[in-house]
Design a protein around this motif. Structure first.
Motif, PDB file in Angstrom:
ATOM      1  N   ALA A 129      29.805 104.556  54.230  1.00  0.00           N
ATOM      2  CA  ALA A 129      28.679 103.810  54.769  1.00  0.00           C
ATOM      3  C   ALA A 129      28.937 102.309  54.679  1.00  0.00           C
ATOM      4  N   LEU A 130      28.582 101.592  55.727  1.00  0.00           N
ATOM      5  CA  LEU A 130      28.690 100.145  55.717  1.00  0.00           C
ATOM      6  C   LEU A 130      27.573  99.533  54.872  1.00  0.00           C
ATOM      7  N   ILE A 131      27.567  98.240  54.778  1.00  0.00           N
ATOM      8  CA  ILE A 131      26.677  97.568  53.829  1.00  0.00           C
ATOM      9  C   ILE A 131      25.207  97.781  54.189  1.00  0.00           C
ATOM     10  N   LYS A 132      24.383  97.906  53.161  1.00  0.00           N
ATOM     11  CA  LYS A 132      22.941  98.014  53.293  1.00  0.00           C
ATOM     12  C   LYS A 132      22.304  96.703  52.814  1.00  0.00           C
ATOM     13  N   SER A 133      20.993  96.592  53.001  1.00  0.00           N
ATOM     14  CA  SER A 133      20.310  95.370  52.549  1.00  0.00           C
ATOM     15  C   SER A 133      19.055  95.734  51.779  1.00  0.00           C
ATOM     16  N   HIS A 134      18.637  94.819  50.908  1.00  0.00           N
ATOM     17  CA  HIS A 134      17.404  94.976  50.152  1.00  0.00           C
ATOM     18  C   HIS A 134      16.238  94.376  50.932  1.00  0.00           C
ATOM     19  N   GLY A 135      15.030  94.776  50.578  1.00  0.00           N
ATOM     20  CA  GLY A 135      13.845  94.174  51.154  1.00  0.00           C
ATOM     21  C   GLY A 135      13.603  92.784  50.599  1.00  0.00           C
ATOM     22  N   TRP A 136      12.812  92.009  51.308  1.00  0.00           N
ATOM     23  CA  TRP A 136      12.528  90.645  50.865  1.00  0.00           C
ATOM     24  C   TRP A 136      11.197  90.176  51.437  1.00  0.00           C
ATOM     25  N   GLY A 137      10.630  89.151  50.829  1.00  0.00           N
ATOM     26  CA  GLY A 137       9.410  88.527  51.318  1.00  0.00           C
ATOM     27  C   GLY A 137       9.429  87.044  50.983  1.00  0.00           C
ATOM     28  N   VAL A 138       9.045  86.201  51.943  1.00  0.00           N
ATOM     29  CA  VAL A 138       9.115  84.744  51.782  1.00  0.00           C
ATOM     30  C   VAL A 138       7.793  84.145  52.230  1.00  0.00           C
ATOM     31  N   LEU A 139       7.301  83.182  51.473  1.00  0.00           N
ATOM     32  CA  LEU A 139       6.056  82.500  51.783  1.00  0.00           C
ATOM     33  C   LEU A 139       6.352  81.055  52.179  1.00  0.00           C
ATOM     34  N   ASP A 140       5.805  80.633  53.342  1.00  0.00           N
ATOM     35  CA  ASP A 140       5.926  79.261  53.821  1.00  0.00           C
ATOM     36  C   ASP A 140       4.524  78.665  53.952  1.00  0.00           C
ATOM     37  N   VAL A 141       4.427  77.354  53.856  1.00  0.00           N
ATOM     38  CA  VAL A 141       3.144  76.669  54.054  1.00  0.00           C
ATOM     39  C   VAL A 141       3.362  75.446  54.939  1.00  0.00           C
ATOM     40  N   PHE A 142       2.335  75.135  55.754  1.00  0.00           N
ATOM     41  CA  PHE A 142       2.363  73.977  56.633  1.00  0.00           C
ATOM     42  C   PHE A 142       1.009  73.273  56.558  1.00  0.00           C
ATOM     43  N   ALA A 143       1.047  71.966  56.737  1.00  0.00           N
ATOM     44  CA  ALA A 143      -0.182  71.188  56.796  1.00  0.00           C
ATOM     45  C   ALA A 143      -0.011  70.075  57.817  1.00  0.00           C
ATOM     46  N   SER A 144      -1.044  69.889  58.668  1.00  0.00           N
ATOM     47  CA  SER A 144      -1.028  68.824  59.670  1.00  0.00           C
ATOM     48  C   SER A 144      -2.307  68.023  59.565  1.00  0.00           C
ATOM     49  N   TYR A 145      -2.178  66.705  59.717  1.00  0.00           N
ATOM     50  CA  TYR A 145      -3.324  65.811  59.746  1.00  0.00           C
ATOM     51  C   TYR A 145      -3.241  64.994  61.023  1.00  0.00           C
ATOM     52  N   ARG A 146      -4.307  65.008  61.806  1.00  0.00           N
ATOM     53  CA  ARG A 146      -4.265  64.373  63.121  1.00  0.00           C
ATOM     54  C   ARG A 146      -5.437  63.414  63.287  1.00  0.00           C
TER      55      ARG A 146
END
Length: 691
Positions: A623-640
């Motif tokens: 079997a070729l390579i497998k991968s693990h699960g993952w989770g990433v959190l990003d945040v954004f803020a804008s002031y106009r």
């Protein structure tokens, strides 16, 4: 090294199953990918993803990877100013058509690390929106559209001017992922019947790093110029002239004089567009375009060779395109039904060259040989011509879409003494690509649809005529007997467009005949004991299939709070070998929570993927390579404010170490993963002043 994610998938499934719409759309969004003319997104039968200018600005997206990071049905490789590739529902590369402001973008060719070199070279400043129509688009856009279409639309002068006579804006930004600094100047002016605009952008960056920041660095810069002028001939007719120029250079020095690379990519296009809304017997309006474009890549490499010698390589890829478009629309109203006809023709002529030269000096600096030609694939001239017709029929609660396109394709290899011209036979293909779709509207909010489309993909020049290698290790043989790739796709979906909730569920099944992949066709002994020359050739796979399900939703919780969710699952297999496809991604999703508060917009975005365990075997049955699960959190803020916009973002807020399956697919088990890890926590910021 282990990459884990807990809870994200369960949360997304719970939210999506409560109601869903995936694409941050509202009823005012107009798209062209479904019919070659503007139409409301909710009228399109099929799946289309849209990224608009406000999303690009708020998320500070500056490349293909960041444009679609929250759409799990679209994956990418590469980031920043490196080569980038999009994959849509497991199909990518040259199987996607790229259209920018009506023009076909240049082809790409296979590069290292699975990248498709030669595509993705455009700037995101000045973009109005990007559309991705998922699945075969051959019935409207012709050959190459077997996997979908990416339509990039930039802003016209009128988009900046609205009710004023001039517009100016300047912005400065920083992206922590690749230490990128950028500056933009945008201006527009109204002069009598003329409207003019200019968008100028400069970027400087380093390599997009891995988590431990151990990748070799390089210096990169890009400059883009987008100039447009529109002139109103009268209230029904207008012309537009566009000059679009982009240049990018990457310089990497690993060991001065022994291992260094200097790449320069230049893409230029000039187009003339004509639009008329004056009705005639056969049309209510029509659009025409004539354009010329040129893409060049010049890669100068210095490499240490055997015996203390040094190679100086000059590798190039050059492609010129001349194209013509004519698109006509006609509405016919009858007592019981109405017809919205779109028809037209396309003609594109490509001239492609791949010159390569090598100069070598020995250990003492003496010239061994100079500008010796190297093989890759010979130049080729390509002609693509097509005519198309699509009829959208409205009958009460039913909407039928009947369409088809006839394409003719001619590929002529250039005679070259460097190659075996007997193996470089010309290729001719003619194909008809139909489309049949129907949607039933249960009520103003709820509708269901099903569509059947066929795709057609010509054998590209680099695969048919590829003829080079690295002796004594491998050699690639040409194969002008390649057949065109063909596909059949059935997609069914249900969608709800309510006042406070939009959701959509779509399921699809695609079958691909004559799928083109590399195959090991033989070995030959070499002068090195125990080392054989591996002989490869691009060949057709009899049949491949891909199927999947996508769920998407958007909720408006009060006037200021929005929740957007996406989930995509796909499965694919080579039916010849019963092996999974490495282009398929694991279950992926995203959840975005956005809050408007006075002049602020705040967004938290979770993106995640399950582990990938359904992988193919290598030639030895491992079997070729497998991968693990993952989770990433990003945040954004804008002031106009009226004149200012400040935007700030943090990618990977929790500083997770992870590897997307797309970065390692097809590699052997035990492959070291450090170089494929994604950047850790990094910040980005942008400020724009309009005056």
């Amino acid at each position: 090294m282990k990459f884990t994610h807990r809870g994200g998938v369960a949360l997304a499934v719970a939210l999506v199953c409560s109601g869903a719409h995936a694409d941050d759309f509202d009823g005012e969004t107009l798209v062209v990918s479904g019919a070659r003319i503007d139409q409301p997104l909710e009228d399109v039968v099929g799946s289309v993803s849209v990224i608009d200018d406000s999303t690009i600005e708020h998320q500070m997206a500056n490349d293909l990877q960041s444009l679609f990071r929250y759409d799990p049905s679209i994956t990418s490789t590469g980031a920043g100013l490196s080569p980038q590739t999009l994959t849509v529902r497991g199909i990518g590369g040259n199987r996607l058509v790229y259209i920018k402001d009506g023009r076909r973008s240049n082809d790409g060719y296979a590069g290292g690390g699975g990248y498709l070199v030669g595509r993705g070279y455009f700037d995101t400043d000045g973009i109005q929106q990007v559309e991705v129509a998922k699945g075969a688009a051959s019935s409207l856009y012709g050959s190459d559209g077997i996997g979908g279409i990416v339509v990039v639309t930039t802003k016209d002068p009128a988009d900046y001017l609205t009710n004023k006579d001039h517009h100016s804006a300047v912005s400065l930004g920083y992206d922590g992922q690749d230490n990128q600094r950028h500056a933009n100047l945008t201006g527009a002016v109204r002069l009598d019947d003329w409207q003019l605009s200019a968008v100028l952008t400069h970027r400087e960056s380093a390599a997009a790093q891995n988590y431990s920041q151990t990748l070799p660095d390089y210096d990169a810069r890009s400059d883009s110029v987008l100039l447009k002028g529109t002139y109103s001939l009268d209230k029904h007719r207008s012309v537009k002239v566009t000059l679009d120029h982009y240049t990018q250079s990457n310089e990497q020095v690993l060991e001065a004089g022994a291992n260094q690379t200097d790449d320069e990519d230049v893409s230029s296009a000039l187009s003339l567009d004509y639009a008329s809304t004056a009705p005639a017997m056969l049309w209510d309006g029509w659009q025409g375009q004539l354009y010329v474009s040129r893409y060049t890549q010049d890669s100068n490499q210095i490499r240490a060779a055997s015996g203390g010698a040094t190679d100086f390589n000059d590798y190039r890829f050059e492609q010129d395109i001349v194209g013509f478009r004519g698109v006509f629309n006609l509405d016919i109203e009858q007592q019981q039904m109405s017809h919205a006809l779109v028809y037209g023709l396309d003609l594109d002529v490509y001239e492609t060259r791949r010159p390569r030269w090598k100069t070598q000096r020995d250990a003492e600096g003496n010239l061994v040989f100079e500008r010796q030609r190297q093989a890759a694939f010979p130049g080729a001239d390509t002609t693509m011509a097509g005519v198309f017709l699509q009829d959208t029929i409205n009958m009460g609660q039913w909407r039928w879409v009947l369409g088809g396109r006839l394409d003719h394709y001619a590929l002529n290899a250039i005679n070259d003494p460097l190659y075996d011209n007997a193996a470089m036979q010309d290729i001719r293909e003619t194909a008809f690509s139909p489309k049949l779709a129907v949607r039933y509207t249960v009520n103003p909010q709820l509708s269901a649809y099903i569509q059947y489309v066929q795709g057609f993909k010509i054998p590209p020049h680099d695969q048919a005529y590829q003829s080079h290698g690295v002796e004594p290790f491998y050699r690639i043989l040409p194969n002008p007997a390649l057949n065109a790739e063909e596909s059949e796709t059935v997609e069914a979906g249900v969608q709800w467009y309510g006042d406070d909730v939009h959701w959509k569920v779509a399921a699809y099944y695609s079958k691909f005949d004559n799928f083109i992949e590399t195959a090991l066709v033989g070995t030959e002994p070499t002068y090195i004991p125990g080392v054989n020359t591996l002989i490869y050739q691009y060949q057709n796979i009899a049949q491949t299939r891909i199927n999947g399900v996508e769920l998407s939703s958007q909720w408006w919780l009060g006037q200021d709070l929005t929740v957007t969710m996406n989930l995509a699952y796909s499965d694919g297999e080579n039916n010849d070998t019963d092996q999974p496809l490495t282009s398929i991604s694991p279950l992926q999703g995203s959840v975005l929570l956005s809050q408007q508060w006075q002049q602020w917009q705040l967004t938290g975005a979770l993106r995640f993927a399950r582990a990938m365990n359904d992988v193919p075997d290598d030639s030895s049955g491992n079997a070729l390579i497998k991968s693990h699960g993952w989770g990433v959190l990003d945040v954004f803020a804008s002031y106009r404010t009226e004149d200012w916009q400040l935007t700030f973002g943090i990618d990977n807020l929790l500083d997770k170490e992870y590897v997307p399956y797309e970065r390692i697919a097809g590699q052997a088990q035990g492959t070291a993963l450090e170089q494929y890890t994604q950047p850790g926590r990094n910040v980005s910021a942008r400020v724009r002043y309009t005056f």
